[in-house]
Design a protein around this motif. Structure first.
Motif, PDB file in Angstrom:
ATOM      1  N   HIS A   1       0.832  -1.195   0.000  1.00  0.00           N
ATOM      2  CA  HIS A   1       0.000   0.000   0.000  1.00  0.00           C
ATOM      3  C   HIS A   1       0.876   1.259   0.000  1.00  0.00           C
ATOM      4  N   GLN A   2       0.430   2.287  -0.709  1.00  0.00           N
ATOM      5  CA  GLN A   2       1.216   3.517  -0.812  1.00  0.00           C
ATOM      6  C   GLN A   2       1.045   4.413   0.408  1.00  0.00           C
ATOM      7  N   LYS A   3      -0.072   4.256   1.127  1.00  0.00           N
ATOM      8  CA  LYS A   3      -0.308   5.046   2.329  1.00  0.00           C
ATOM      9  C   LYS A   3      -0.061   4.173   3.560  1.00  0.00           C
ATOM     10  N   LEU A   4       0.475   4.800   4.603  1.00  0.00           N
ATOM     11  CA  LEU A   4       0.791   4.080   5.837  1.00  0.00           C
ATOM     12  C   LEU A   4      -0.316   4.181   6.878  1.00  0.00           C
ATOM     13  N   GLU A   5      -1.367   4.898   6.549  1.00  0.00           N
ATOM     14  CA  GLU A   5      -2.480   5.039   7.489  1.00  0.00           C
ATOM     15  C   GLU A   5      -2.995   3.663   7.894  1.00  0.00           C
ATOM     16  N   GLY A   6      -3.083   3.426   9.194  1.00  0.00           N
ATOM     17  CA  GLY A   6      -3.602   2.171   9.705  1.00  0.00           C
ATOM     18  C   GLY A   6      -2.597   1.050   9.795  1.00  0.00           C
ATOM     19  N   LEU A   7      -1.423   1.222   9.191  1.00  0.00           N
ATOM     20  CA  LEU A   7      -0.445   0.134   9.126  1.00  0.00           C
ATOM     21  C   LEU A   7       0.579   0.172  10.250  1.00  0.00           C
ATOM     22  N   LEU A   8       0.493   1.171  11.129  1.00  0.00           N
ATOM     23  CA  LEU A   8       1.467   1.323  12.215  1.00  0.00           C
ATOM     24  C   LEU A   8       0.762   1.124  13.551  1.00  0.00           C
TER      25      LEU A   8
END
Length: 332
Positions: free
Chosen positions: A152-159
């Motif tokens: 995914h290009q966005k890190l939102e939610g992945l941390l």
């Protein structure tokens, strides 16, 4: 000189030598064990520092007032000369012995940094930019995601949001990588243990809804019921119609209010206009929010409204929901 006088002279010299040794040891012990630190402080030993250089650094920092006994200290206590670079916390009342033991052990000071549940990646960036003695990010969000190997290009939610510790000089990327790997482990575990027949095709879809549940949950006890509302809507093809996604889609334009025109605006995150889930999570969900999303309460609720005290009122029908809105929002 008679034998008696020679023996007396030798005896006197021995006594003098013994006295000198005790005097030196007394002075050295006093130099080594006198409290030096008036209040707790951070002290940095630069890379490449050796024992001699450390003495001058301590002198410059006014932790010691002279280096008269420094060389003797190094010769008589070689175990204290193994210097490790880093940033250390010197406690109030620390003696030179305490300082050297700390530096020799390499017990660097652990800074802490906290990312709260429901925060966004932009908020993470602000926190990282304000963190002391941390190497700043050199890449943009997409480049970081690629470096992490994320699809995914966005890190939102992945941390994973929690408190992390780091030492001086650690890079912001290392903290992001740590939180990314932690979140992957949590998602993998909870996805494997999820309830059956949920309307999610992938763990990423579950993360998206978990981020919405996180933003909508004023009370942790309501999470599984809030999750059930959205899961029930997804099952019947009803739009999610949740304000936090609208706010996320507005970005910096959001000023604390959502207007009618905002609810009509066509954005990828306006769940009043789009069917199903938005394209990405809207925040970093907690493990509890993800658990609630993958284990929603068994209900027939389709609506909920905040009661103003952190709890929510849940409804099965639009009529009941409108009555709750009039009571809890409009005060009628």
């Amino acid at each position: 000189m008679t034998t008696k006088k020679i023996l007396f002279a030798l005896f006197f010299l021995i006594i003098l030598m013994i006295g000198s040794i005790f005097w030196v040891q007394h002075k050295l012990n006093r130099y080594l064990n006198t409290p030096r630190v008036e209040q707790a402080m951070l002290f940095t030993v630069d890379s490449g520092s050796h024992f001699s250089r450390l003495g001058h650094t301590l002198l410059t920092a006014e932790i010691v007032t002279d280096l008269t006994w420094w060389k003797a200290l190094g010769k008589l206590h070689p175990e204290l000369t193994h210097i490790k670079s880093g940033t250390y916390q010197l406690q109030q009342g620390f003696s030179l012995n305490d300082i050297l033991i700390t530096i020799n052990k390499g017990d660097e000071y652990q800074f802490s940094i906290t990312f709260v549940e429901g925060s966004t990646f932009n908020e993470w960036l602000q926190i990282l930019n304000n963190a002391p003695l941390i190497k700043p990010l050199q890449e943009n969000e997409q480049q970081i995601a690629e470096r992490l190997g994320s699809p995914h290009q966005k890190l939102e939610g992945l941390l994973f949001p929690e408190t992390y510790h780091y030492t001086a000089g650690m890079s912001a990327y290392q903290l992001i990588e740590k939180s990314y790997l932690h979140q992957q482990q949590v998602v993998e575990k909870l996805w494997a243990e999820r309830d059956k027949d949920l309307p999610f095709k992938t763990p990423y879809e579950a993360l998206i809804l978990a981020s919405i549940v996180e933003k909508e949950s004023g009370l942790s006890a309501d999470r599984d019921k809030i999750a059930s509302v959205f899961v029930n809507r997804m099952r019947i093809g009803m739009r999610l119609q949740t304000d936090p996604t609208v706010i996320y889609g507005m970005g910096e334009r959001y000023d604390g209010r959502i207007r009618s025109k905002d609810l009509r605006e066509d954005t990828a995150y306006n769940t009043y206009r789009i069917d199903g889930l938005p394209p990405t999570p809207i925040a970093m969900p907690s493990e509890a929010a993800l658990y609630a999303t993958l284990h929603p309460a068994t209900t027939k609720y389709l609506y909920f409204v905040s009661k103003g005290d952190g709890t929510s009122y849940f409804s099965k029908s639009l009529k009941e929901h409108n009555q709750a809105v009039r009571k809890y929002i409009l005060g009628k």
